[in-house]
Design a protein around this motif. Structure first.
Motif, mmCIF file in Angstrom:
data_model
loop_
_atom_site.group_PDB
_atom_site.id
_atom_site.type_symbol
_atom_site.label_atom_id
_atom_site.label_comp_id
_atom_site.label_asym_id
_atom_site.label_seq_id
_atom_site.Cartn_x
_atom_site.Cartn_y
_atom_site.Cartn_z
ATOM 1 N N PHE A 115 -3.653 -9.671 9.229
ATOM 2 C CA PHE A 115 -5.070 -9.515 8.921
ATOM 3 C C PHE A 115 -5.631 -8.437 9.844
ATOM 4 O O PHE A 115 -5.782 -8.674 11.043
ATOM 5 C CB PHE A 115 -5.819 -10.831 9.120
ATOM 6 C CG PHE A 115 -5.307 -11.965 8.273
ATOM 7 C CD1 PHE A 115 -5.013 -11.763 6.936
ATOM 8 C CD2 PHE A 115 -5.135 -13.234 8.804
ATOM 9 C CE1 PHE A 115 -4.538 -12.806 6.149
ATOM 10 C CE2 PHE A 115 -4.670 -14.281 8.039
ATOM 11 C CZ PHE A 115 -4.367 -14.066 6.697
ATOM 12 N N SER A 116 -5.934 -7.288 9.287
ATOM 13 C CA SER A 116 -6.373 -6.163 10.114
ATOM 14 C C SER A 116 -7.828 -5.778 9.897
ATOM 15 O O SER A 116 -8.351 -4.896 10.572
ATOM 16 C CB SER A 116 -5.491 -4.937 9.839
ATOM 17 O OG SER A 116 -5.517 -4.598 8.462
ATOM 18 N N GLU A 117 -8.496 -6.437 8.940
ATOM 19 C CA GLU A 117 -9.908 -6.153 8.696
ATOM 20 C C GLU A 117 -10.570 -7.407 8.160
ATOM 21 O O GLU A 117 -9.927 -8.443 7.995
ATOM 22 C CB GLU A 117 -10.075 -4.983 7.727
ATOM 23 C CG GLU A 117 -9.396 -5.180 6.372
ATOM 24 C CD GLU A 117 -9.561 -3.957 5.473
ATOM 25 O OE1 GLU A 117 -10.558 -3.929 4.733
ATOM 26 O OE2 GLU A 117 -8.701 -3.047 5.519
ATOM 27 N N ALA A 118 -11.865 -7.313 7.885
ATOM 28 C CA ALA A 118 -12.618 -8.484 7.432
ATOM 29 C C ALA A 118 -12.061 -9.014 6.114
ATOM 30 O O ALA A 118 -11.634 -8.256 5.237
ATOM 31 C CB ALA A 118 -14.087 -8.123 7.277
ATOM 32 N N LEU A 119 -12.080 -10.349 5.999
ATOM 33 C CA LEU A 119 -11.589 -11.018 4.785
ATOM 34 C C LEU A 119 -12.752 -11.640 4.016
ATOM 35 O O LEU A 119 -13.677 -12.214 4.615
ATOM 36 C CB LEU A 119 -10.588 -12.110 5.153
ATOM 37 C CG LEU A 119 -9.312 -11.690 5.885
ATOM 38 C CD1 LEU A 119 -8.476 -12.920 6.204
ATOM 39 C CD2 LEU A 119 -8.505 -10.682 5.061
ATOM 40 N N HIS A 120 -12.693 -11.526 2.685
ATOM 41 C CA HIS A 120 -13.636 -12.203 1.794
ATOM 42 C C HIS A 120 -12.865 -13.195 0.934
ATOM 43 O O HIS A 120 -11.712 -12.942 0.553
ATOM 44 C CB HIS A 120 -14.322 -11.200 0.859
ATOM 45 C CG HIS A 120 -15.285 -10.288 1.544
ATOM 46 N ND1 HIS A 120 -16.644 -10.508 1.587
ATOM 47 C CD2 HIS A 120 -15.072 -9.123 2.212
ATOM 48 C CE1 HIS A 120 -17.231 -9.531 2.237
ATOM 49 N NE2 HIS A 120 -16.301 -8.669 2.638
ATOM 50 N N ALA A 121 -13.512 -14.307 0.608
ATOM 51 C CA ALA A 121 -12.917 -15.215 -0.379
ATOM 52 C C ALA A 121 -13.067 -14.577 -1.757
ATOM 53 O O ALA A 121 -14.092 -13.968 -2.069
ATOM 54 C CB ALA A 121 -13.600 -16.565 -0.331
ATOM 55 N N ASP A 164 -6.427 -19.061 9.368
ATOM 56 C CA ASP A 164 -6.513 -18.849 10.814
ATOM 57 C C ASP A 164 -6.260 -17.360 11.031
ATOM 58 O O ASP A 164 -5.113 -16.905 11.027
ATOM 59 C CB ASP A 164 -5.479 -19.698 11.553
ATOM 60 C CG ASP A 164 -5.667 -19.633 13.065
ATOM 61 O OD1 ASP A 164 -6.129 -18.588 13.574
ATOM 62 O OD2 ASP A 164 -5.352 -20.628 13.743
ATOM 63 N N TYR A 165 -7.332 -16.620 11.163
ATOM 64 C CA TYR A 165 -7.247 -15.160 11.206
ATOM 65 C C TYR A 165 -6.364 -14.697 12.362
ATOM 66 O O TYR A 165 -5.491 -13.838 12.189
ATOM 67 C CB TYR A 165 -8.650 -14.573 11.342
ATOM 68 C CG TYR A 165 -8.740 -13.072 11.145
ATOM 69 C CD1 TYR A 165 -9.175 -12.528 9.942
ATOM 70 C CD2 TYR A 165 -8.405 -12.186 12.169
ATOM 71 C CE1 TYR A 165 -9.257 -11.162 9.745
ATOM 72 C CE2 TYR A 165 -8.478 -10.812 11.990
ATOM 73 C CZ TYR A 165 -8.908 -10.304 10.773
ATOM 74 O OH TYR A 165 -8.983 -8.946 10.604
ATOM 75 N N ASP A 166 -6.586 -15.238 13.530
ATOM 76 C CA ASP A 166 -5.885 -14.767 14.725
ATOM 77 C C ASP A 166 -4.405 -15.145 14.706
ATOM 78 O O ASP A 166 -3.572 -14.422 15.266
ATOM 79 C CB ASP A 166 -6.562 -15.318 15.983
ATOM 80 C CG ASP A 166 -8.023 -14.921 16.052
ATOM 81 O OD1 ASP A 166 -8.308 -13.731 15.853
ATOM 82 O OD2 ASP A 166 -8.875 -15.795 16.274
ATOM 83 N N GLU A 167 -4.067 -16.280 14.063
ATOM 84 C CA GLU A 167 -2.676 -16.712 13.987
ATOM 85 C C GLU A 167 -1.951 -16.115 12.783
ATOM 86 O O GLU A 167 -0.736 -16.253 12.654
ATOM 87 C CB GLU A 167 -2.602 -18.239 13.916
ATOM 88 C CG GLU A 167 -3.035 -18.949 15.193
ATOM 89 C CD GLU A 167 -2.009 -18.794 16.299
ATOM 90 O OE1 GLU A 167 -0.818 -18.590 15.995
ATOM 91 O OE2 GLU A 167 -2.402 -18.866 17.479
ATOM 92 N N LEU A 170 -7.407 -17.623 -6.996
ATOM 93 C CA LEU A 170 -8.184 -18.084 -5.839
ATOM 94 C C LEU A 170 -7.474 -17.703 -4.544
ATOM 95 O O LEU A 170 -6.254 -17.823 -4.449
ATOM 96 C CB LEU A 170 -8.350 -19.605 -5.916
ATOM 97 C CG LEU A 170 -9.137 -20.304 -4.801
ATOM 98 C CD1 LEU A 170 -10.569 -19.795 -4.749
ATOM 99 C CD2 LEU A 170 -9.114 -21.810 -5.014
ATOM 100 N N GLY A 171 -8.243 -17.223 -3.561
ATOM 101 C CA GLY A 171 -7.661 -16.885 -2.261
ATOM 102 C C GLY A 171 -8.583 -16.004 -1.448
ATOM 103 O O GLY A 171 -9.821 -16.098 -1.564
ATOM 104 N N VAL A 172 -7.982 -15.111 -0.638
ATOM 105 C CA VAL A 172 -8.773 -14.195 0.181
ATOM 106 C C VAL A 172 -8.196 -12.788 0.032
ATOM 107 O O VAL A 172 -7.000 -12.610 -0.215
ATOM 108 C CB VAL A 172 -8.772 -14.598 1.678
ATOM 109 C CG1 VAL A 172 -9.432 -15.952 1.873
ATOM 110 C CG2 VAL A 172 -7.360 -14.596 2.252
ATOM 111 N N VAL A 173 -9.067 -11.799 0.212
ATOM 112 C CA VAL A 173 -8.649 -10.397 0.152
ATOM 113 C C VAL A 173 -9.345 -9.650 1.279
ATOM 114 O O VAL A 173 -10.410 -10.057 1.753
ATOM 115 C CB VAL A 173 -8.998 -9.747 -1.209
ATOM 116 C CG1 VAL A 173 -8.250 -10.419 -2.330
ATOM 117 C CG2 VAL A 173 -10.502 -9.767 -1.455
ATOM 118 N N ARG A 174 -8.739 -8.532 1.669
ATOM 119 C CA ARG A 174 -9.381 -7.720 2.690
ATOM 120 C C ARG A 174 -10.552 -6.955 2.077
ATOM 121 O O ARG A 174 -10.615 -6.720 0.863
ATOM 122 C CB ARG A 174 -8.382 -6.773 3.327
ATOM 123 C CG ARG A 174 -7.824 -5.716 2.403
ATOM 124 C CD ARG A 174 -6.712 -4.947 3.086
ATOM 125 N NE ARG A 174 -6.174 -3.891 2.226
ATOM 126 C CZ ARG A 174 -5.025 -3.267 2.462
ATOM 127 N NH1 ARG A 174 -4.285 -3.634 3.511
ATOM 128 N NH2 ARG A 174 -4.617 -2.311 1.660
#
Length: 542
Positions: free
Chosen positions: A510-516, A485-488, A430-434
């Motif tokens: 984080f340099s591009e869109a993230l998906h769960a 927190d994408y920006d942080e 479980l998490g996020v990926v670019r």
């Protein structure tokens, strides 16, 4: 005949009924004089016939005759009386161009002479045969501006091609092939457009006023968040020991600096919006003033500069993001981890979880990305391994090696939070990926390859990194919260039921869109693993 007394005033030639200069003066038997129309109307409304001045009664209605002497004297003094009656010119009125000394108000403008006249100086145009042919109009100022500079003819047409006022000769020379219409016709067209422009300007003002209110609301929330964060920091750091007083000061300073930066950004944006509102308000006043003019030429010449609104900034994409304080306290305490490891376990995770839960997003699973073995619910909220590889159309977005699925929604700024139920599972990811993550031969699951996930099986809970970070394994882990927190560059995991923090990865790039990403793993991994992963709604009262 004796000459009239020049000292006689207007009162000597005024009707006592209408109080104006006599018009067809007639005399009653008692010797008083009135306008024939006035005395006739007066007697028509009376039962008895009497004199309005001396009240003398008459048995029958007197036969009225014109008083020739009074009539001749009125004619002789009429011109001087009319001059006396004429008003002097007031501000914003057109003055007589002929008057010397005190200028009187013009009553007509001559488009042949290019002169404006008061009633007295207009008299030749009403008497002389040649002057009677001149074209008289309502008083106009700046008559020279109404003439074609090239042909010295009246500007009375409008060129629709070049959007300028032209004279008749212009239509056979410079504007020969251009469509032209009378000024009045174009005036009516532009007047209709003026209403639309005014509405657009008002809408722009309202939008910017709304932007200001939204920014102010954001600042207020930021202040509340800052106060709450500082209060939590004071409570925790005070409970630790005197040795972390410096950490407390640093935390306060960090929060205040972020708040100050946000307030400064908001102040600058508000100033920009207020300036645009001022400019638009001025434009609205100009539009309103122009909409009230009946001067066709002035209207059309001014309309060109008002047709387009003043240049404004596109505020639809501008926003003030409240500074993130999630993890601020934790990052401060990490600096003292070696000496304060035990104390850090006492941090108020419950308060932190409540704060991140306010950034809940509604996410659903994307079937186009799901591994062929996975089965998704109709609402896109649940996924489990069906145990059989289905024959489905090829899709470059689909995972073919890793038993995983992504959400339809992606995030490339701001903060977001979601919760996934892992109850009765023996293994899961479980998490996020670019967005550009390798969907075919994905083996290296680390932040360097655009993957920020935790992995669970019966024996361990780890954050996938190089090297892996082993996390304390809590019994009864049923629901996991994921905050980004994408920006942080911050990613945090929480045990929702126990309301404790599991792990945070700071300084993420984080340099591009993230998906769960959700992976229920094989249905037979570590025993019976057929239970689904479920994206659950957030309940902050848990």
């Amino acid at each position: 005949m004796a000459s009239a007394n020049p000292s006689w005033s207007e009162e000597n030639f005024s009707c006592s009924i209408c109080l104006d200069v006599f018009s067809i003066p007639v005399s009653t038997p008692c010797g008083h004089n009135f306008c024939r129309t006035c005395i006739t109307k007066f007697w028509d409304e009376q039962v008895k016939y009497k004199c309005p001045v001396c009240n003398e009664l008459f048995n029958t209605r007197p036969d009225l005759r014109v008083n020739i002497l009074i009539s001749e004297m009125v004619d002789r003094f009429g011109t001087s009386l009319q001059v006396k009656e004429q008003p002097c010119v007031e501000p914003a009125e057109v003055p007589c161009d002929v008057c010397t000394g005190t200028q009187l108000k013009a009553v007509k403008s001559c488009l042949v002479c290019l002169i404006s006249y008061c009633q007295t100086h207009l008299e030749p145009h009403q008497r002389v045969t040649v002057l009677k042919k001149h074209r008289l109009v309502e008083p106009m100022d700046r008559l020279d501006d109404r003439m074609c500079k090239k042909h010295d003819r009246l500007l009375e047409l409008f060129c629709k091609t070049e959007q300028v006022c032209v004279c008749l000769l212009c239509t056979v020379t410079d504007h020969k092939s251009h469509p032209v219409v009378p000024l009045k016709e174009e005036y009516e067209v532009k007047t209709a457009q003026l209403g639309k422009i005014e509405a657009e300007v008002k809408q722009l003002i309202q939008e910017r006023q709304k932007n200001i209110q939204e920014i102010k609301d954001t600042v207020e929330r930021s202040i509340a968040d800052a106060d709450r964060e500082i209060a939590d920091g004071v409570q925790v750091l005070t409970a630790l020991m005197r040795c972390i007083e410096k950490c407390q000061d640093d935390l306060n300073q960090m929060v205040k600096e972020k708040l100050k930066s946000t307030e400064k950004q908001a102040e600058d944006l508000i100033k920009g919006l207020e300036q645009e509102i001022e400019d638009l308000t001025n434009r609205s006043s100009e539009v309103k003033q122009l909409s009230q003019t009946n001067d066709h030429l002035h209207f059309l010449q001014t309309f060109r500069s008002l047709k387009d609104p003043p240049p404004t900034r596109d505020w639809t994409t501008v926003e003030v993001r409240p500074p993130s304080y999630v993890g601020t306290l934790r990052r401060s305490l990490d600096q003292l981890e070696e000496t304060l490891n035990m104390e850090m376990k006492k941090l108020p995770d419950d308060a932190e979880l409540r704060r991140v839960q306010q950034y809940e997003v509604d996410v659903t699973l994307d079937p186009d990305t799901a591994h062929p073995k996975l089965i998704l619910s109709e609402d896109g909220k649940q996924v489990h391994d069906g145990g059989v590889v289905k024959r489905i159309p090829y899709n470059p977005k689909r995972f073919t090696r890793c038993i995983s699925v992504l959400t339809r929604q992606s995030f490339s700024s701001g903060r977001f939070y979601f919760e996934v139920q892992v109850k009765d599972k023996t293994a899961w990811w479980l998490g996020v990926v670019r967005e550009s993550i390798d969907r075919k031969d994905w083996t290296d699951r680390t932040p360097e390859t655009g993957c920020w996930i935790i992995l669970y099986n019966k024996d361990r809970l780890i954050f996938s990194d190089d090297p892996d970070v082993r996390l304390p394994l809590r019994a009864g882990l049923q629901k996991v919260g994921v905050f980004v927190d994408y920006d942080e560059g911050l990613l945090s995991f929480y045990d929702v039921e126990a309301r404790v923090h599991l792990y945070s990865s700071t300084g993420c790039t984080f340099s591009e869109a993230l998906h769960a990403l959700l992976s229920p793993c094989s249905h037979v991994f570590q025993g019976n693993n057929s239970a689904p992963l479920i994206i659950s709604p957030v309940n902050q009262t848990d």
